[in-house]
Design a protein around this motif. Structure first.
Motif, PDB file in Angstrom:
ATOM      1  N   LEU A  28       6.986   6.341  -5.579  1.00 45.24           N
ATOM      2  CA  LEU A  28       5.354   6.628  -4.575  1.00 45.24           C
ATOM      3  C   LEU A  28       5.159   8.321  -5.446  1.00 45.24           C
ATOM      4  O   LEU A  28       5.808   8.794  -5.636  1.00 45.24           O
ATOM      5  CB  LEU A  28       5.435   6.785  -3.507  1.00 45.24           C
TER       6      LEU A  28
ATOM      7  N   GLN B 146       1.095  -1.007   0.151  1.00 41.46           N
ATOM      8  CA  GLN B 146       0.083  -0.192   0.266  1.00 41.46           C
ATOM      9  C   GLN B 146       1.415   1.436  -0.036  1.00 41.46           C
ATOM     10  O   GLN B 146       2.148   1.236   0.405  1.00 41.46           O
ATOM     11  CB  GLN B 146      -0.728   0.123   1.027  1.00 41.46           C
ATOM     12  N   GLY B 147       0.048   2.545  -0.320  1.00 44.77           N
ATOM     13  CA  GLY B 147       0.718   4.024  -0.093  1.00 44.77           C
ATOM     14  C   GLY B 147       1.078   4.127   1.660  1.00 44.77           C
ATOM     15  O   GLY B 147       0.702   3.288   2.134  1.00 44.77           O
TER      16      GLY B 147
ATOM     17  N   PHE C  28      -1.083  10.234  -0.520  1.00 50.74           N
ATOM     18  CA  PHE C  28       0.360   9.678  -1.227  1.00 50.74           C
ATOM     19  C   PHE C  28      -0.679   8.365  -2.096  1.00 50.74           C
ATOM     20  O   PHE C  28      -2.051   7.817  -1.586  1.00 50.74           O
ATOM     21  CB  PHE C  28       1.435   8.696  -0.144  1.00 50.74           C
ATOM     22  N   GLY C  29      -0.156   7.952  -3.645  1.00 46.91           N
ATOM     23  CA  GLY C  29      -0.832   7.205  -4.059  1.00 46.91           C
ATOM     24  C   GLY C  29      -0.197   5.552  -3.557  1.00 46.91           C
ATOM     25  O   GLY C  29       0.418   5.760  -2.749  1.00 46.91           O
ATOM     26  N   PRO C  30      -0.756   4.484  -3.861  1.00 45.60           N
ATOM     27  CA  PRO C  30      -0.407   3.999  -3.999  1.00 45.60           C
ATOM     28  C   PRO C  30       1.064   2.694  -3.998  1.00 45.60           C
ATOM     29  O   PRO C  30       1.426   2.636  -3.514  1.00 45.60           O
ATOM     30  CB  PRO C  30      -1.986   1.613  -4.671  1.00 45.60           C
TER      31      PRO C  30
END
Lengths: 114, 114
Positions: free
Chosen positions: B90, A42-43, B105-107
């Motif tokens: 990221l 995951q982020g 944040f993105g994944p």
């Protein structure tokens, strides 16, 4: 320039036990301070943040952190961990003149044992 | 709800290829960031952008470039991928000028360069 130290690379805790993750920073003034969590694949998700005021900060998922200026520390705590808390935790600082840039620690990986 | 998306979760490229990593945010944020994450090193800032067509180097910009033609999109470009650019990438975004806000944040994109 600011810097962050997370001295523990890996911590193992029994489910239901208390937790403390350490974070020390280096900066000429009081920075903005953050704790993020990253679950596998995951982020990053924000747990809590400190900007000013009360030095004990409450976050999501039952976490809290205490800013101690005299020790340049911002340690993360939880009174009773759950198996779902297994993740990697990052402390981060931002200079308080608002340069918008975060400096991260190297992270602490938390393992929970039954 | 805040949303940052990245074009791929996993990417495999060959040495010497040109690689584009795309990031899109739907929150009308001015600031966008690219980090790489490596075990034991935490997150390191590659580039960030505080407005369309504006960019600034982070801590490790060598071997990378960026493009921000629209406010919602921030691209990271590896002009000629090398094996030492194998990493997790990221993307994050943040509302400018509001220091009490945080980065979202993105994944992440896990890039492997063979």
């Amino acid at each position: 320039a600011q810097s962050v130290t997370q001295p523990d690379i890996h911590i193992t805790v029994s489910e239901g036990a208390s937790l403390e993750l350490r974070c020390n920073y280096s900066y000429g003034a009081t920075p903005y301070l953050f704790w993020y969590v990253q679950s596998p694949g995951q982020g990053l998700q924000l747990l809590l943040k400190y900007f000013s005021g009360d030095t004990l900060v409450q976050g999501i998922k039952g976490f809290e952190a205490e800013f101690k200026r005299s020790q340049s520390s911002f340690n993360l705590r939880k009174p009773s961990v759950h198996w779902s808390d297994a993740a990697e935790y990052f402390c981060a600082v931002e200079a308080n003149f608002g340069n918008e840039k975060l400096t991260f620690g190297t992270g602490t990986r938390l393992t929970i044992i039954p | 709800d805040v949303k940052v998306t990245q074009s791929s979760r996993y990417l495999v490229k060959r040495t010497g290829e040109k690689v584009f990593l795309e990031c899109v945010q739907d929150m009308d944020h001015e600031n966008m960031f690219w980090y790489r994450q490596d075990p034991g090193l935490g997150l390191r800032l590659i580039y960030f952008s505080y407005d369309v067509k504006m960019k600034e180097k982070g801590d490790i910009p060598e071997g990378y470039s960026v493009s921000r033609e629209k406010k919602e999109r921030f691209s990271l470009i590896l002009e000629s991928a090398s094996t030492n650019q194998t990493s997790m990438y990221l993307c994050a975004s943040k509302l400018a000028g509001l220091s009490t806000d945080t980065q979202y944040f993105g994944p992440g994109t896990r890039l492997t360069v063979l």
